[in-house]
Write a protein that holds these residues in place. Structure first.
Motif, PDB file in Angstrom:
ATOM      1  N   GLN A 113       0.818  -1.214   0.000  1.00  0.00           N
ATOM      2  CA  GLN A 113       0.000   0.000   0.000  1.00  0.00           C
ATOM      3  C   GLN A 113       0.846   1.256   0.000  1.00  0.00           C
ATOM      4  O   GLN A 113       0.551   2.210  -0.721  1.00  0.00           O
ATOM      5  CB  GLN A 113      -0.925  -0.003   1.219  1.00  0.00           C
ATOM      6  CG  GLN A 113      -1.774   1.256   1.345  1.00  0.00           C
ATOM      7  CD  GLN A 113      -2.786   1.175   2.469  1.00  0.00           C
ATOM      8  OE1 GLN A 113      -3.161   0.080   2.892  1.00  0.00           O
ATOM      9  NE2 GLN A 113      -3.239   2.303   2.966  1.00  0.00           N
ATOM     10  N   PHE A 135      -7.022  -0.926   0.965  1.00  0.00           N
ATOM     11  CA  PHE A 135      -6.082  -1.572   0.053  1.00  0.00           C
ATOM     12  C   PHE A 135      -6.294  -3.080   0.103  1.00  0.00           C
ATOM     13  O   PHE A 135      -6.454  -3.652   1.172  1.00  0.00           O
ATOM     14  CB  PHE A 135      -4.639  -1.231   0.435  1.00  0.00           C
ATOM     15  CG  PHE A 135      -3.606  -1.853  -0.459  1.00  0.00           C
ATOM     16  CD1 PHE A 135      -3.015  -3.077  -0.138  1.00  0.00           C
ATOM     17  CD2 PHE A 135      -3.206  -1.209  -1.613  1.00  0.00           C
ATOM     18  CE1 PHE A 135      -2.057  -3.639  -0.958  1.00  0.00           C
ATOM     19  CE2 PHE A 135      -2.248  -1.767  -2.446  1.00  0.00           C
ATOM     20  CZ  PHE A 135      -1.675  -2.986  -2.126  1.00  0.00           C
ATOM     21  N   LEU A 164      -7.830  -0.303  -4.551  1.00  0.00           N
ATOM     22  CA  LEU A 164      -7.592   0.832  -3.660  1.00  0.00           C
ATOM     23  C   LEU A 164      -8.883   1.604  -3.427  1.00  0.00           C
ATOM     24  O   LEU A 164      -9.748   1.670  -4.313  1.00  0.00           O
ATOM     25  CB  LEU A 164      -6.556   1.788  -4.255  1.00  0.00           C
ATOM     26  CG  LEU A 164      -5.065   1.431  -4.187  1.00  0.00           C
ATOM     27  CD1 LEU A 164      -4.766   0.146  -4.940  1.00  0.00           C
ATOM     28  CD2 LEU A 164      -4.230   2.575  -4.755  1.00  0.00           C
TER      29      LEU A 164
END
Length: 327
Positions: A72, A89, A292
């Protein structure tokens, strides 16, 4: 392109590597057993949270290989130029609803066995919770009766004949596939994969809507559908106007634009290229996408441009280009 912000979004990445080897120029249909990435892997659900903007992100290196081990903290998301904290994430296997469209216009004559072999390998690479439907477009647009995981039913829906001089109703077929995705059911992310070698050339239409690239792009944006395209260079046919054949053998340039703006991918093949390897690359990318989520900075009803960057400078990052904020 614009895609709406959602309140609780299921994001996905699917498919496994395609093992059987067969080429665009030559065919090897020996039976092999592909690796099963779904074995012992839980079915994942990613929810971006209330009023979040969701992004599906693909990363490739300079040689076109999928990069699937980023963290991430190695990503940055920019909303209209402003850096936004990544709130959610995920990287892993999750189901899709996949509509595959095969071009069977006249210029694809002689490639039927290759199309069927590639499709068969793709069917074998579907995960246990994926749903799929196959269709073809030429003189008519025909799409399988339902989304299913049944390999036999999917194989029976593959084209068995390519008529000569058939047109290429590319955009109408894409619109029909997206309409069918509404009937898929399940929780898979909607994806359309289109393989075509020609420019859009629909048959004469009387009292029927003429579909355009813009129609398809807007529907993909409105219904949050990811498109993937494979543009195939047509074979040169004996006889006829050589200049027209040279111009006409290139795929429709709009297919790549629509695919990449939707967050999907696009690649082109020449007759000597390996069709099996191309399907394997797409399957690998779908299987190793990053999911995301970030909170929109404003509820202004406006279009916001999005850019996703990776800390590694030797990779190419691809995601949708924009979204429309809620009010």
């Amino acid at each position: 392109m614009i895609r709406r912000a959602v309140s609780s979004v299921l994001l996905t990445a699917v498919l496994a590597s395609v093992a059987p080897a067969f080429g665009w120029a030559q065919t090897d249909q020996r039976s092999t057993t592909p690796a099963d990435p779904y074995r012992d892997a839980p079915v994942a659900t990613f929810k971006a949270g209330a009023e979040a903007v969701s992004l599906t992100v693909a990363v490739r290196d300079q040689r076109g290989r999928t990069i699937h081990n980023l963290k991430q903290e190695q990503f940055e998301v920019f909303d209209s130029g402003a850096n936004q904290p990544i709130r959610d994430f995920y990287s892993g296997v999750a189901p899709i609803s996949l509509a595959v469209l095969l071009d069977i216009s006249g210029s694809m004559a002689g490639n039927l066995a290759l199309l069927r072999a590639a499709s068969t390998a793709l069917i074998g690479a579907l995960g246990p919770n994926d749903l799929a439907k196959f269709g073809a477009f030429g003189e008519e647009i025909t799409i399988g009766p339902r989304f299913t995981r049944d390999a036999g039913e999917l194989l029976r829906s593959l084209p068995t004949f390519i008529p000569q001089n058939a047109p290429t109703p590319l955009w109408e077929a894409a619109d029909k596939a997206m309409a069918d995705l509404a009937t898929a059911g399940g929780e898979g992310r909607p994806v359309v994969l289109i393989m075509s070698d020609g420019k859009d050339s629909p048959p004469p239409m009387f009292r029927r809507k003429w579909f355009t690239q813009l129609d398809v792009a807007e529907r993909a944006e409105r219904e949050d559908v990811m498109l993937y395209g494979i543009g195939v260079y047509s074979r040169m046919m004996p006889g006829g106007d050589i200049r027209q054949q040279i111009v006409g053998r290139f795929p429709d340039p709009g297919l790549g634009t629509v695919a990449e703006d939707s967050g999907g991918g696009y690649d082109e093949l020449r007759p000597r290229d390996d069709l099996g390897a191309e399907f394997a690359r797409i399957a690998d990318e779908l299987h190793h996408q990053y999911l995301l989520g970030f909170a929109p900075p404003a509820r202004d009803g406006k279009t916001h441009k999005i850019e996703v960057k990776a800390a590694r400078k030797d990779v190419k990052v691809r995601a949708r280009k924009a979204y429309k904020a809620a009010k």
